[in-house]
Design an enzyme around this catalytic site. Structure first.
Site: not given
Length: 807
Positions: A364-365, A503, A624-625
């Site tokens: 998905w970057d 994640e 995580k993010q």
């Protein structure tokens, strides 16, 4: 030591190291890779093989191969971006002794420089060998931005206190394997079968290999010449040695004390996926025979880069460090995504084309990469979006197999668009292989939808929307309409069994069922895309709408469901205006963050730490993010307010601050993308904190903040994200109703900032200085006037004119 120095056209065009440090070589190889958007080669010493210090690697878009590994009697299938034959190999022997390398000479001085402007690598080594001979060796190389199939190396050998005979061994090596990521070491790394070496006359050697399963033919040809001090080609003695998967020439000649000799190795690179070729080996041999000298090729290469910098440079005149790193990031983004890429069947590997992390897969970057390209080189974004369109049928098949309608894109994509996410992954903290459930990150389909729409907004490319974009978007919407289900008790639509960007949470603690209920990021994105789908349908003529609906099977009932979902998606909340990352997040346990920081120091990958301790990250309120807060990054506040209000939820101005504060204390930032999102959100709330996060993101690859990951491949998302943050986060760029708006934030050292951008075909130059924002529209005879808004004022700027807004 890392050093920056001023270049001739402005500060900080050079990344340089003034000592050879074996433990840093892998990182430096990734950061000083050379590429052109078609293929890319790591910045490895020319004579090096994979030895634990150096790791030569060459990669090309679409160069995938699938192999099976037997692990404990279980076949595990993985598809990898293949490390292709090594074209770099040049070795120097003096008076018949062993070839020079870093282990058998005394380094008197060393310089490793990366010319960011031209993506060119230069090393200067001065050494003393065991016989006391002192030699200076200057090496230069580039992969041509002018000729997508060309690469070149130049050596200058200067004997300082001796004269004698030297031999240069020029090789092409197909014996390489994939071994650049330690945690993949148990997975099958053999991806190439030899085909044949051959020569094209006395000067040219060539080698062809084939990927074992995907049967892609890869050919390289090299012409090596020696030039004297006067520039003439020397008559050298040549010897040849070849095997099935390796070929080299030995060039023997005399050198004199104090007189430099120049060796040039010109290389051509072709694959069977190329257009307009007969077959790779013949074309490689033919092409390299036509190449001129290194300097002639470099001049054309530099001119091609000049054209790219004209439309891509970002000037930050009051901060040299920021300037260098922004340009380094631009250079790397363009080495992976150049105008050459636009004509390929290529997606964007999350780790670029200079390493094997994530096996070269496309994630998905793109969400963080496309915004920079949309406003500068939109033809590249268009080509990359076609990668997704060509795999639409595979996404449809995946949805159907899972019991859904429409198109369900995979979390990890490779050659043909099927799901490439591994089923197990190695935890480096414990050494154990653990199940991987990340294929449940279905939000990737929503992210692709988002990318298509943002491309259309920036370019006005209605032809693309009509021919390709609308079909992808509506089939993605159909998938979400089928995976969502209506809950009559809530009078809301819900989505179960998915993972968010976080994640760390794959399922509920103690549950055997994969996925989570009502991930907020996913549900809000689906509410938004449901509404945009209706807008897309309205943009189509009645004829096109009927034809497209019939082609993909879009029914009136599905359109009605999308309209309802745009008003009735469930969004979980807890506390005072806190968006729950997913339903039930508030019931999880709090983690003692300080004790883990004290024990482990770097806790970015808390999931690995907890699992290694026999614990379960699913149990805790950790992230995580950026997940739920990512919504505040992707959507301007006015859009998010309208979206929440359409859903029937309150949206207060303090919601952004409350959510950032809440999750910031529970986020490990295990992905550098997280710093991008948090910096962007904080730009309008806490500028100083935003700039601190921004600098972490900006330094993350150069400083290898994740402790060894950058050597496995640069992080494309964070590099492009730092560029997008300048335009979107700090200048507040937004498109509404065909108008380009700016809302600059008082962040960092950006006074004097200027950059070019292109909005719906019109080139603009944007400058922020002294409390004013100046927007100039360039005149080339074809451009339309553009509407630009700042602080509630909208001006129409004609081509060749400018307007200055007082902030």
């Amino acid at each position: 030591m890392l050093e920056e120095r001023a270049g001739t056209t402005g500060p900080n065009w050079t990344l340089a190291y003034d000592s050879f440090e074996p433990e840093q070589e892998g990182l430096r190889e990734a950061l000083t890779s050379t590429g052109n958007g078609y293929f890319c080669t790591r910045g490895t010493l020319a004579w090096a093989e994979a030895d634990g210090v150096s790791y030569p690697g060459t990669y090309t878009h679409g160069g995938f191969n699938r192999e099976t590994t037997i692990m404990n009697g279980v076949p595990v299938l993985n598809e990898d971006l293949v490390n292709l034959p090594n074209w770099l190999l040049l070795e120097l022997r003096i008076e018949g002794e062993e070839a020079v390398d870093m282990s058998n000479v005394e380094l008197l001085s060393y310089r490793h420089e990366y010319d960011v402007r031209n993506a060119a690598l230069r090393r200067v080594s001065r050494f003393r060998d065991r016989a006391g001979r002192e030699t200076t060796l200057e090496t230069r190389r580039f992969v041509s931005m002018a000729d997508m199939h060309q690469a070149a190396m130049q050596w200058t050998v200067t004997p300082e206190n001796w004269s004698g005979r030297v031999e240069v061994i020029s090789s092409l090596d197909g014996r390489v394997t994939n071994g650049g990521v330690a945690r993949y070491s148990r997975l099958e790394g053999r991806h190439l079968d030899p085909v044949s070496p051959r020569t094209f006359g006395p000067e040219i050697i060539a080698l062809e290999a084939r990927t074992r399963q995907s049967r892609i033919y890869v050919a390289e040809a090299a012409r090596t010449r020696v030039y004297g001090e006067d520039g003439g080609v020397l008559d050298v003695r040549r010897g040849l040695y070849q095997m099935q998967d390796y070929i080299h020439q030995v060039l023997s000649f005399e050198v004199e004390e104090g007189r430099p000799a120049r060796i040039e190795k010109m290389v051509s690179f072709y694959t069977s996926r190329d257009s307009a070729i007969n077959e790779p080996l013949t074309n490689a041999g033919k092409a390299v025979g036509r190449y001129g000298t290194y300097e002639e090729a470099f001049e054309r290469h530099a001119r091609a880069w000049d054209e790219l910098w004209d439309v891509c440079d970002v000037l930050v005149p009051r901060d040299d460090r920021v300037q260098l790193l922004l340009r380094l990031h631009i250079s790397h983004v363009l080495q992976v995504c150049s105008p050459h890429t636009a004509d390929l069947d290529a997606g964007v590997p999350a780790r670029g084309l200079n390493g094997e992390a994530y096996r070269g897969h496309i994630f998905w970057d793109e969400l963080f990469i496309y915004p920079f390209l949309n406003f500068r080189l939109p033809e590249i974004t268009r080509g990359l979006l076609m990668y997704r369109y060509r795999r639409l049928n595979e996404a449809r098949a995946a949805a159907k197999e899972a019991g859904y309608e429409g198109a369900m894109y995979p979390w990890q994509s490779g050659s043909d668009g099927q799901e490439e996410t591994q089923t197990v992954h190695l935890n480096p903290k414990s050494g154990r292989w653990e199940p991987d459930l990340s294929h449940n990150q279905r939000h990737v389909s929503a992210d692709i939808f988002y990318n298509i729409w943002r491309y259309y907004e920036a370019t006005g490319d209605f032809e693309f929307l009509l021919d390709y974009g609308a079909e992808m978007m509506l089939d993605i919407a159909r998938f979400w309409a089928s995976i969502a289900h209506y809950n009559p008790e809530r009078d809301r639509y819900e989505i179960h069994g998915v993972m968010g960007p976080d994640e760390f949470h794959e399922k509920y603690p103690g549950s055997d069922e994969e996925g989570l209920r009502n991930n907020a990021y996913t549900n809000v994105m689906v509410a938004w895309l449901s509404e945009i789908s209706l807008e897309v349908l309205d943009l189509l003529t009645e004829r096109h709408r009927k034809a497209l609906s019939a082609r993909i099977g879009l029914t009136d009932d599905e359109v009605g469901t999308l309209e309802e979902m745009s008003r009735k998606m469930f969004v979980p909340f807890h506390g005072d205006g806190i968006v729950s990352q997913f339903e039930g997040y508030e019931d999880l346990e709090e983690l003692d963050w300080e004790s883990y920081r004290e024990k482990y120091g770097n806790i970015q990958r808390l999931d690995r730490i907890l699992k290694a301790e026999g614990d379960d990250p699913d149990k805790y309120k950790l992230t995580k993010q950026a997940d739920a807060v990512l919504l505040f990054f992707l959507f301007p506040s006015d859009v998010l307010r309208r979206l929440f209000e359409r859903l029937g939820y309150d949206y207060e101005p303090e919601m952004v601050r409350k959510n950032v504060d809440y999750y910031d204390g529970r986020t490990s930032h295990g992905s550098t993308l997280s710093f991008i999102a948090h910096a962007g959100i904080l730009a309008g709330i806490h500028p100083e904190s935003s700039w601190t996060r921004y600098m972490v993101a900006l330094e993350s690859d150069v400083g290898d903040v994740q402790g060894g990951t950058t050597q496995e491949g640069i992080h494309m998302g964070v590099m492009a994200g730092t560029l997008d943050l300048i335009q979107r986060g700090y200048l507040g760029t937004e498109i509404r109703d065909g108008t380009l708006y700016f809302d600059p934030k008082p962040v960092g050292n950006l006074d004097g900032l200027s950059f070019p951008m292109r909005f719906r075909g019109t080139p603009l130059e944007v400058t922020l200085e002294g409390g004013e924002l100046r927007v100039a529209a360039q005149a080339d005879g074809l451009n339309q006037p553009v509407k630009v808004g700042v602080n509630g004022t909208v001006e129409e700027i004609e081509a060749g004119e400018s307007h200055t807004f007082v902030l």
